[in-house]
Design an enzyme around this catalytic site. Sequence first.
Site, PDB file in Angstrom:
ATOM      1  N   LYS A 164      -3.207   3.320   6.430  1.00  0.00           N
ATOM      2  CA  LYS A 164      -3.284   1.863   6.363  1.00  0.00           C
ATOM      3  C   LYS A 164      -1.938   1.251   6.765  1.00  0.00           C
ATOM      4  O   LYS A 164      -1.874   0.280   7.520  1.00  0.00           O
ATOM      5  CB  LYS A 164      -3.629   1.463   4.919  1.00  0.00           C
ATOM      6  CG  LYS A 164      -4.305   0.126   4.786  1.00  0.00           C
ATOM      7  CD  LYS A 164      -4.497  -0.264   3.326  1.00  0.00           C
ATOM      8  CE  LYS A 164      -5.684   0.402   2.680  1.00  0.00           C
ATOM      9  NZ  LYS A 164      -5.974  -0.180   1.344  1.00  0.00           N
ATOM     10  N   THR A 210       0.840  -1.200   0.000  1.00  0.00           N
ATOM     11  CA  THR A 210       0.000   0.000   0.000  1.00  0.00           C
ATOM     12  C   THR A 210       0.873   1.247   0.000  1.00  0.00           C
ATOM     13  O   THR A 210       2.004   1.214   0.501  1.00  0.00           O
ATOM     14  CB  THR A 210      -0.950   0.035   1.226  1.00  0.00           C
ATOM     15  OG1 THR A 210      -1.833   1.149   1.088  1.00  0.00           O
ATOM     16  CG2 THR A 210      -0.181   0.183   2.530  1.00  0.00           C
ATOM     17  N   ASP A 253      -7.871  -5.829  -0.420  1.00  0.00           N
ATOM     18  CA  ASP A 253      -8.840  -5.214  -1.325  1.00  0.00           C
ATOM     19  C   ASP A 253     -10.136  -5.108  -0.546  1.00  0.00           C
ATOM     20  O   ASP A 253     -10.507  -6.031   0.189  1.00  0.00           O
ATOM     21  CB  ASP A 253      -9.035  -6.047  -2.600  1.00  0.00           C
ATOM     22  CG  ASP A 253      -9.726  -5.218  -3.697  1.00  0.00           C
ATOM     23  OD1 ASP A 253      -9.415  -4.026  -3.821  1.00  0.00           O
ATOM     24  OD2 ASP A 253     -10.578  -5.758  -4.410  1.00  0.00           O
TER      25      ASP A 253
END
Length: 199
Positions: free
Chosen positions: A13, A8, A71
């Site tokens: 995140k 990422t 995802d």
Amino acid sequence: MKQIIIATKNKGKAIEFKQFFSDYGIEAMSLLDMQGDIPDVEETGTTFEENAALKAEQMASLFDKPVLADDSGLMIDALDGRPGIYSARYAGEPKSDQANMNKVLEELTAFTALEERTARFVCVLAIAVPGEKTIFRKGYCEGTIAFSEAGENGFGYDPVFIPKGYQETMAQLSAGVKNSISHRKNAILHLDEWIQDIL
């Protein structure tokens, strides 16, 4: 396993995953920490699992290290599971959270009772270790779609998503509460048993 790469470039995140893995003595690095020009992986899959695996496996072969990719998206029952894997670009290009929310609210105008507007955020984690079979862990956050948007804390569909057991939208909740009930948090909790096994 002493190191894992999180596929990422999203700072928030990356921080969440780094904190999780540090509890096990595993150093997690995101793509923001890696040197060189890292190619974007095209998400050509038809499921969350396929897209997460594409990202994890391509990065694992690129770096020859274990890689975790995720995802996620929003599935609305009244819309037969849409926007699903197309959540980020539901209203088309260029991607816009506002346009996506507007489209969802428009498509739900015929559903005038909150109980007809059930939905869930889904997060699928894929972990690819070179030479091993990719493993998956899933997390959900159940809720309903509000009639209008509210709240400033969050992104994506947070201002129109009311988590189960709450009166407010995800974007009206504090970051602490939101992170404790999120689909990503629930998926991460399922990682725990996998890590205990490999350790």
